[in-house]
Design a protein around this motif. Structure first.
Motif, PDB file in Angstrom:
ATOM      1  N   TRP A 171      -7.513 -95.799  36.629  1.00 47.46           N
ATOM      2  CA  TRP A 171      -8.406 -96.078  36.156  1.00 47.46           C
ATOM      3  C   TRP A 171      -9.028 -95.072  35.379  1.00 47.46           C
ATOM      4  O   TRP A 171      -9.202 -95.299  34.257  1.00 47.46           O
ATOM      5  N   LYS A 226     -14.630-102.982  36.149  1.00 46.92           N
ATOM      6  CA  LYS A 226     -14.513-101.720  35.347  1.00 46.92           C
ATOM      7  C   LYS A 226     -14.728-102.064  34.099  1.00 46.92           C
ATOM      8  O   LYS A 226     -14.804-100.747  33.607  1.00 46.92           O
ATOM      9  N   ASP A 247      -7.781 -95.464  41.782  1.00 38.52           N
ATOM     10  CA  ASP A 247      -9.399 -94.594  40.909  1.00 38.52           C
ATOM     11  C   ASP A 247      -8.732 -93.905  40.185  1.00 38.52           C
ATOM     12  O   ASP A 247      -9.364 -93.606  39.080  1.00 38.52           O
TER      13      ASP A 247
END
Lengths: 344, 418
Positions: free
Chosen positions: B322, B108, B319
């Motif tokens: 993040w 990421k 998700d």
């Protein structure tokens, strides 16, 4: 002959049900020797408590006992365990550098606190048992410290004993001209009392005694003595006045009455106080941790550190059971020493 | 039959209502410390903005730093995480990573992002070759001095070396300017290890080697502890230091009871707040001095207290988590909240940040000289041993070298057990 087993007795007169159609006849019915309906009702009524106790007391207790024989570490979604038998117990009894010093400092904290609480508690209860103007008010107000949450009590004494000029006690000492304006006593210091006195100094050092520990004993005693007063006062009120009157006629003074009548007849209450307070003092954690963190490692602080900080759940559980064993041993000693069926 | 149909309809209605509920805003649970660093209001502000932009509901649980570790572990052992995003102290990186309680963020974090964050900050969250948190708080210690007291003692400016500082303190004490010129947080907690780490750095060394083995019982580490003990013996350090945490040490300084201290970045704002400080104007912030012997190699030394934002492995909203982490750690957000040192080099060097925070240059220099505490999985245990023996030495119950030898021996045993 009373029927065996559970028997539900409801008195209509006490419950305000007298005259209510059907109810009186229903509940005044004599219970049968074996009453399956009554038993079922009893179990239904008891079941929430039973479930609750099983879930939050018995269950965790059994799980902790199981963990104490394992090496148990947290992992994602659960706990990883490996059976190690008595290794956790053996480690703390025979190998750990921290366990026995923790036992010694806990014993000192327990014994000294108990002595101070008992002496103060009995003295204050004797005063409150005497007749004087405003007795009810004093009896009520004396309970206030006990009503304080321990965290609040700890923080309050922390500010009182703060070693800077902000400390309330330092401020008071300066106002009273006991300390010069520039002097600030570090009350929660680590110096050993009577360190230079032969035998006593080294003994106190070996026990792990510091000034900070003694200061914390004062803070804890302030909070808990009202409980001791309350229990002793309840005991004092059961002693018949006639005993004191007879002793006065026989020419007994205050000390003689205290040692020959009051204290012997207070034995059952003192047993309760001793067991209750020993249990609480031996597992002390909050007040010491809040004020001193890990600087005074009593058994409670050590257990918390091992179990919750290092995340060794198995060792932490073993330590908890060792603390429980110590308390059980002490309780048995007390019962042997103080148990009495003496009547008046 | 009618009853069965009625029941089926009820079940269908229930399922449908649940389905509708799921399509509404998603909820993200975050744990943050309500102590140092960004204050709860700032964190709530950031979350409000994120909620506005993404139609997400962010629940933030604020706890004291001391409670954070336990709450995170309790969340990790639960089947479903209580918290999706956690604030991860750099000292927990190895522990949480080795137990796989948080997820690695390497796929990421882009190379561009890495390029803009100093290795000293990013490396704090690297363990086993992977990055486990996105840097969020670049906390570190700085030097605080009382310029008025230095002037009264007859010196022209703050000390550049530890020896100069001791000399200034002796004069201050002799002239009765201040009873105890030095204050610090030396109570038996994590703060004590932090103080010891920067002092070891100031004597030119580190407490642990690159492999996580203790080396503090030789050279610089011993000198550091001997220095701390000598300050107490000479009456230059306040004996109350032994019960002080960082807040108490800050109070000593801002009430005018000390001439020198080191502390985290939070002290600067409080030192200059007339509502709580008696040293507004006199209290200054500078670079932590080092020992004369190493002054030609390094100008200053500090200790890192970095915190990163990490995602729990048992979170079901990784998700979204993040997205939130990326948002609160973004240069844009950090530029808007300059109460703390931004982690991004571009923000640190920006004209805007330097205009808004005049101490940015000092902070940038200090942050490049930070020393980390060791990255070992059983860190809490290792730190506890170190705290215990350093404290024993400070209480004068053990000689510094003997205390550190014993600490090293016990730490080696703990590391060998793992």
């Amino acid at each position: 002959m009373e029927p065996a087993g559970f028997r539900l007795v409801i008195r209509p007169d006490l419950w305000g049900l007298r005259g209510v159609t059907g109810v009186e006849g229903m509940i005044s019915r004599k219970p049968r020797k074996r009453d399956p309906e009554g038993r079922r009702l009893a179990w239904w009524l008891l079941s929430p408590s039973v479930v609750l106790i099983l879930a939050v007391v018995i269950g965790p207790l059994l799980f902790a006992f199981y963990l104490s024989f394992h090496e148990a570490e947290p992992m994602v979604g659960g706990i990883n365990t490996r059976f190690v038998g008595l290794a956790n117990y053996v480690y703390y009894f025979a190998q750990s550098d921290l366990f026995w010093p923790a036992v010694r400092v806990t014993v000192y904290f327990t014994v000294v606190s108990l002595l101070v609480e008992l002496v103060l508690g009995i003295a204050m209860a004797l005063v409150l048992n005497a007749k004087f103007v405003g007795r009810s008010f004093v009896r009520a107000i004396i309970l206030l410290p006990w009503a304080l949450p321990t965290v609040v009590n700890a923080r309050m004494w922390e500010w009182i004993f703060a070693g800077s000029k902000f400390g309330a006690l330092n401020g008071l000492m300066k106002v009273l001209h006991v300390f010069p304006p520039t002097y600030d006593q570090v009350w929660l210091g680590f110096d050993v009392p009577f360190e230079s006195v032969p035998v006593l100094g080294p003994f106190l050092k070996w026990m792990g005694v510091t000034r900070a520990l003694n200061i914390i004993i004062i803070a804890d005693t302030w909070k808990v003595t009202p409980l001791v007063v309350l229990l002793v006062l309840a005991g004092l009120q059961t002693i018949p006045e006639s005993l004191y009157e007879a002793a006065t006629v026989d020419g007994a003074g205050f000390w003689r009455k205290l040692t020959r009548i009051t204290l012997p007849l207070l034995k059952p209450v003192l047993l309760v106080v001793l067991v209750l307070r020993t249990m609480e003092l031996f597992r002390v954690f909050d007040i010491i941790y809040i004020i001193m963190q890990y600087s005074i490692r009593v058994l409670g602080v050590l257990t918390y550190e091992v179990g919750m900080k290092f995340l060794h759940f198995g060792s932490g559980a073993a330590l908890s059971f060792l603390v429980a064993l110590f308390i059980l041993g002490l309780a048995l000693v007390y019962i042997r020493l103080f148990y009495t069926e003496e009547g008046y | 039959m009618r009853k069965v149909i009625l029941l089926a309809l009820c079940v269908l209605a229930l399922v449908a209502s649940c389905g509708l509920g799921a399509s509404a805003a998603e909820t993200l649970n975050v744990i943050y410390m309500a102590q140092a660093g960004y204050q709860p209001d700032d964190i709530r502000d950031m979350a409000d903005l994120f909620e506005f932009l993404t139609d997400t509901k962010v629940n933030i649980t604020f706890v004291k730093y001391d409670e954070q570790h336990e709450k995170i572990v309790a969340s990790a052992v639960a089947p479903v995480a209580t918290y999706d995003v956690i604030l991860l102290d750099l000292i927990w990186t190895a522990e949480f990573a080795s137990k796989k309680m948080v997820i690695p963020l390497d796929d990421k974090i882009t190379p561009e992002m890495r390029k803009d964050i100093a290795p000293a900050i990013m490396d704090a969250f690297v363990f086993d070759g992977k990055t486990w948190a996105m840097p969020f708080l670049a906390n570190f210690q700085l030097f605080f001095y009382n310029a008025d007291m230095i002037k009264k003692a007859g010196f022209s400016g703050p000390p550049k070396t530890l020896e100069e500082m001791v000399e200034q303190m002796r004069v201050m004490k002799a002239k009765n300017i201040v009873k105890y010129p030095w204050t610090d947080s030396w109570n038996q907690k994590e703060g004590l290890v932090c103080e010891y780490v920067w002092l070891t750095g100031a004597f030119g060394g580190d407490t642990f080697d690159a492999n996580g083995n203790p080396i503090f019982n030789e050279g610089p580490g011993v000198k550091a502890l001997e220095f701390m003990v000598s300050l107490l013996k000479e009456g230059l350090a306040n004996p109350k230091c032994l019960t002080n945490d960082e807040t108490a040490a800050k109070d000593d300084f801002i009430s005018g009871n000390a001439a020198f201290t080191t502390n985290w970045t939070f002290q600067y704002a409080l030192m200059n707040d007339p509502a709580v400080s008696k040293v507004v104007g006199a209290g200054q912030m500078g670079l932590i001095p080092v020992a004369k012997a190493v002054a030609d190699k390094t100008k200053t030394a500090s200790v890192s207290g970095f915190q990163g934002a990490a995602i729990m492995a048992n979170s079901r909203k990784k998700d979204l988590a993040w997205k939130y982490v990326r948002f609160i750690t973004s240069p844009l957000v950090q530029r808007s909240y300059l109460q703390e040192m931004p982690v991004w080099t571009s923000v640190q060097k920006s004209a805007y940040a330097n205009m808004m925070d005049k101490t940015m240059a000092i902070k940038s220099e200090e942050i490049s000289a930070v020393h980390h505490r060791p990255k070992v999985p059983p860190y809490p245990e290792v730190s506890s041993i170190l705290q215990r023996y350093i404290h024993e030495a400070l209480q004068m119950k053990m000689e510094p070298k003997a205390a550190l030898d014993k600490a090293a021996e016990e730490i080696k045993a703990v590391l060998a057990r793992k």
